[in-house]
Design an enzyme around this catalytic site. Structure first.
Site, PDB file in Angstrom:
ATOM      1  N   ASN A   7       0.877  -1.171   0.000  1.00 45.51           N
ATOM      2  CA  ASN A   7       0.000   0.000   0.000  1.00 45.51           C
ATOM      3  C   ASN A   7       0.919   1.228   0.000  1.00 45.51           C
ATOM      4  OD1 ASN A   7      -1.768   2.059   0.512  1.00 45.51           O
ATOM      5  ND2 ASN A   7      -2.655   1.162   2.358  1.00 45.51           N
ATOM      6  N   ARG A  89      -2.696  -2.202  -3.290  1.00 40.68           N
ATOM      7  CA  ARG A  89      -3.891  -1.394  -3.089  1.00 40.68           C
ATOM      8  C   ARG A  89      -3.811  -0.213  -4.058  1.00 40.68           C
ATOM      9  NH1 ARG A  89      -5.069   3.252   1.164  1.00 40.68           N
ATOM     10  NH2 ARG A  89      -7.282   3.435   0.786  1.00 40.68           N
ATOM     11  N   HIS A 178     -12.943   2.586   0.382  1.00 38.99           N
ATOM     12  CA  HIS A 178     -12.887   1.550   1.434  1.00 38.99           C
ATOM     13  C   HIS A 178     -13.552   0.248   0.971  1.00 38.99           C
ATOM     14  CE1 HIS A 178     -12.900   5.003   4.619  1.00 38.99           C
ATOM     15  NE2 HIS A 178     -11.652   4.583   4.428  1.00 38.99           N
ATOM     16  N   GLY A 208     -12.824   4.963  10.637  1.00 42.75           N
ATOM     17  CA  GLY A 208     -11.398   5.116  10.948  1.00 42.75           C
ATOM     18  C   GLY A 208     -11.056   6.590  10.807  1.00 42.75           C
ATOM     19  N   ARG A 239     -11.736  15.517   7.734  1.00 40.82           N
ATOM     20  CA  ARG A 239     -12.512  15.871   6.526  1.00 40.82           C
ATOM     21  C   ARG A 239     -13.943  16.247   6.899  1.00 40.82           C
ATOM     22  NH1 ARG A 239     -11.106  10.415   3.414  1.00 40.82           N
ATOM     23  NH2 ARG A 239      -9.125  10.235   4.510  1.00 40.82           N
ATOM     24  N   GLU A 382      -8.069  -5.464   5.375  1.00 42.38           N
ATOM     25  CA  GLU A 382      -8.004  -5.099   3.958  1.00 42.38           C
ATOM     26  C   GLU A 382      -6.877  -5.845   3.240  1.00 42.38           C
ATOM     27  OE1 GLU A 382      -8.437  -1.066   5.662  1.00 42.38           O
ATOM     28  OE2 GLU A 382      -9.211  -0.551   3.683  1.00 42.38           O
TER      29      GLU A 382
HETATM   30  P1  ADP Z   1      -7.040   4.617   8.945  1.00 40.60           P
HETATM   31  O1  ADP Z   1      -6.765   3.175   8.543  1.00 40.60           O
HETATM   32  O2  ADP Z   1      -8.201   5.233   8.228  1.00 40.60           O
HETATM   33  O3  ADP Z   1      -5.837   5.487   9.016  1.00 40.60           O
HETATM   34  P2  ADP Z   1      -7.833   3.459  11.481  1.00 40.60           P
HETATM   35  O4  ADP Z   1      -8.878   2.515  11.010  1.00 40.60           O
HETATM   36  O5  ADP Z   1      -6.548   2.900  11.970  1.00 40.60           O
HETATM   37  O6  ADP Z   1      -7.570   4.589  10.426  1.00 40.60           O
HETATM   38  O7  ADP Z   1      -8.482   4.352  12.629  1.00 40.60           O
HETATM   39  C1  ADP Z   1      -7.734   5.324  13.283  1.00 40.60           C
HETATM   40  C2  ADP Z   1      -8.599   6.035  14.282  1.00 40.60           C
HETATM   41  O8  ADP Z   1      -9.209   5.071  15.157  1.00 40.60           O
HETATM   42  C3  ADP Z   1      -7.802   6.925  15.221  1.00 40.60           C
HETATM   43  O9  ADP Z   1      -7.640   8.200  14.694  1.00 40.60           O
HETATM   44  C4  ADP Z   1      -8.690   6.958  16.440  1.00 40.60           C
HETATM   45  O10 ADP Z   1      -9.615   8.006  16.283  1.00 40.60           O
HETATM   46  C5  ADP Z   1      -9.450   5.667  16.416  1.00 40.60           C
HETATM   47  N1  ADP Z   1      -9.047   4.738  17.468  1.00 40.60           N
HETATM   48  C6  ADP Z   1      -8.036   3.834  17.465  1.00 40.60           C
HETATM   49  N2  ADP Z   1      -7.975   3.151  18.630  1.00 40.60           N
HETATM   50  C7  ADP Z   1      -8.977   3.639  19.397  1.00 40.60           C
HETATM   51  C8  ADP Z   1      -9.461   3.363  20.731  1.00 40.60           C
HETATM   52  N3  ADP Z   1      -8.889   2.447  21.488  1.00 40.60           N
HETATM   53  N4  ADP Z   1     -10.512   4.072  21.168  1.00 40.60           N
HETATM   54  C9  ADP Z   1     -11.105   5.006  20.397  1.00 40.60           C
HETATM   55  N5  ADP Z   1     -10.697   5.303  19.147  1.00 40.60           N
HETATM   56  C10 ADP Z   1      -9.668   4.641  18.653  1.00 40.60           C
END
Ligand code: ADP
Length: 396
Positions: A7, A89, A178, A208, A239, A382
């Site tokens: 990725n 990806r 996604h 996320g 966003r 993914e």
């Molecule tokens: P992406 O893959 O889109 O970068 P993720 O799916 O890894 O993102 O999600 C990241 C977000 O998940 C973080 O910015 C946070 O807001 C949230 N997050 C991760 N762990 C926790 C947790 N234990 N409690 C609450 N929110 C969480």
């Protein structure tokens, strides 16, 4: 039988090596700060290894990934030839790519041709493909698109209400993203509930940093909240999601900023970060809200209200709702957000068990036994979807 999943972002390259005999990830890691200085984070059963290494470009980063996978101390392979295929990806497939494909020169041109639709993502994805070709010229490569799963959306869901000629001329329409995550969890949900996917109406919630919901009817995507770009839909980390389009012109005039600056503002300084002024991370927001920060609390309320609203909308669009799936960083970990969202949906027959909602790290049905609509938490994967598609295309 190993598949390497790549990725590639503008200054980063994430990788995962999967053993397809049992679908386990045997190594994963990240090259970051490519083109700046370079840093490697590599993880296996043996532990975590980090190193600062010069990475002037993605080709150099790829060479480091291969060396690390072969390394006597931190590696997991004896020979590069053990990598049977590489799955990439690719963010945007436009209307050209409706499924994963074996990468040929023609396909590379096709990815390049739709790059205008994802100028920040497709060019680095292509750079990753070229870096792999450079280092593994005889290994087949497959492209797996974030948009492909949503190509089943009907016209009524993907057309914007603008001059139809703009769609024809510039392909301005809704695509959705996604897709690999929505596909993975919407396949797993019927399995968990011992039901046939063909008979189920599911809303999958990928919450996320980027956030999107998908309406899955009979196993296929019929609507999704992101649009031509990943800016549309829910309020996200940074966003803005749905907004009156007139606001953009208004901000440009009032703040004396260019279209580029307005785009940056809506992509990078909005969402829950914009509302709270605290952070885009829900852990920080929760801490701030708990210590009395009203803007952080408001950001979380806006977020949950919008997710619930979209679920209701999709229940109407599908004329039914059998299950809701929460996935990704917030969806998998934040029981408070799940509780807030589900509290709006009791009229639909959603009722979650607070104790089950408090559990973490496993695929789980968190609904009360008699609840009409099942609520599931499913950790997304993914990379596994990309590796499975790669294996299926190469028929090994
Ligand atoms: P992406 O893959 O889109 O970068 P993720 O799916 O890894 O993102 O999600 C990241 C977000 O998940 C973080 O910015 C946070 O807001 C949230 N997050 C991760 N762990 C926790 C947790 N234990 N409690 C609450 N929110 C969480």
């Amino acid at each position: 039988m190993y598949v390497l999943v790549i990725n590639a972002g503008s200054s980063s390259l994430k990788y995962q090596l999967l053993d397809m005999s049992n679908e386990n990830a045997i190594a994963k890691g990240l090259c970051e700060r490519i083109g700046i200085d370079g840093r490697l984070v590599h993880e296996t059963d043996k532990g975590k290894h980090t190193a600062d290494k010069a990475m002037p470009d993605h080709g150099a980063a790829m060479a480091i990934v291969i060396d690390t996978l072969l390394d006597a101390e931190h590696g997991v392979l004896k020979s590069k030839d053990e990598i049977k295929a590489v799955g990439h990806r690719v963010v945007h497939g436009g209307e050209t790519f409706t499924a994963s494909v074996l990468i040929t020169d023609e396909v590379e041109k096709g990815i390049e041709a739709v790059s205008d639709l994802a100028p920040l993502h497709n060019p680095p994805n292509l750079t990753g493909i070229r870096a792999c070709k450079q280092h593994m010229p005889n290994v087949p490569q497959v492209a797996v698109f974030d948009t492909a799963f949503h190509q089943t959306m009907p016209e009524k869901a993907f057309l914007y209400a603008i001059d139809y000629e703009l769609y024809k001329k510039h392909k301005i329409r809704r695509y959705g993203f996604h897709g690999t995550s929505h596909k993975y969890v919407s396949n797993l949900a019927p399995e968990m509930l011992k039901r046939d996917a063909k008979d189920m109406k599911i809303v999958t919630c990928h919450l996320g940093n980027g956030v999107s919901l998908c309406a899955v009817d009979g196993g296929v995507s019929v609507d999704t909240s992101m649009g031509m770009t990943p800016l549309e839909g829910l309020a996200m980390g940074t966003r803005c999601g749905d907004i009156d389009p007139a606001v953009v012109q208004y901000i440009m005039e009032k703040e004396c900023i260019s279209a580029q600056q307005a785009g940056d503002m809506l992509n990078k300084k909005s969402g829950v970060l914009g509302i709270s002024g605290v952070s885009s991370d829900f852990r920080d927001l929760c801490t701030a809200a708990n210590s009395g920060n009203e803007r952080a609390a408001a950001a979380m309320e806006v977020f949950a209200y919008r997710v619930a609203g979209y679920i209701g909308r999709y229940a109407a669009c599908m004329n039914g709702l059998d299950a809701i799936v929460f996935t990704a960083g917030i969806g998998e970990n934040d029981c408070g957000i799940r509780e807030k969202v589900c509290a709006y949906l009791t009229w639909f027959g959603v009722e979650i068990d607070p104790e089950l909602n408090g559990k973490r790290g496993q695929a789980l049905d968190i609904s009360k036994p008699n609840a009409k609509v099942r609520v599931l938490v499913i950790p997304t994967n993914e990379e596994l979807v990309i590796a499975r598609d790669t294996k299926a295309i190469l028929k090994f």
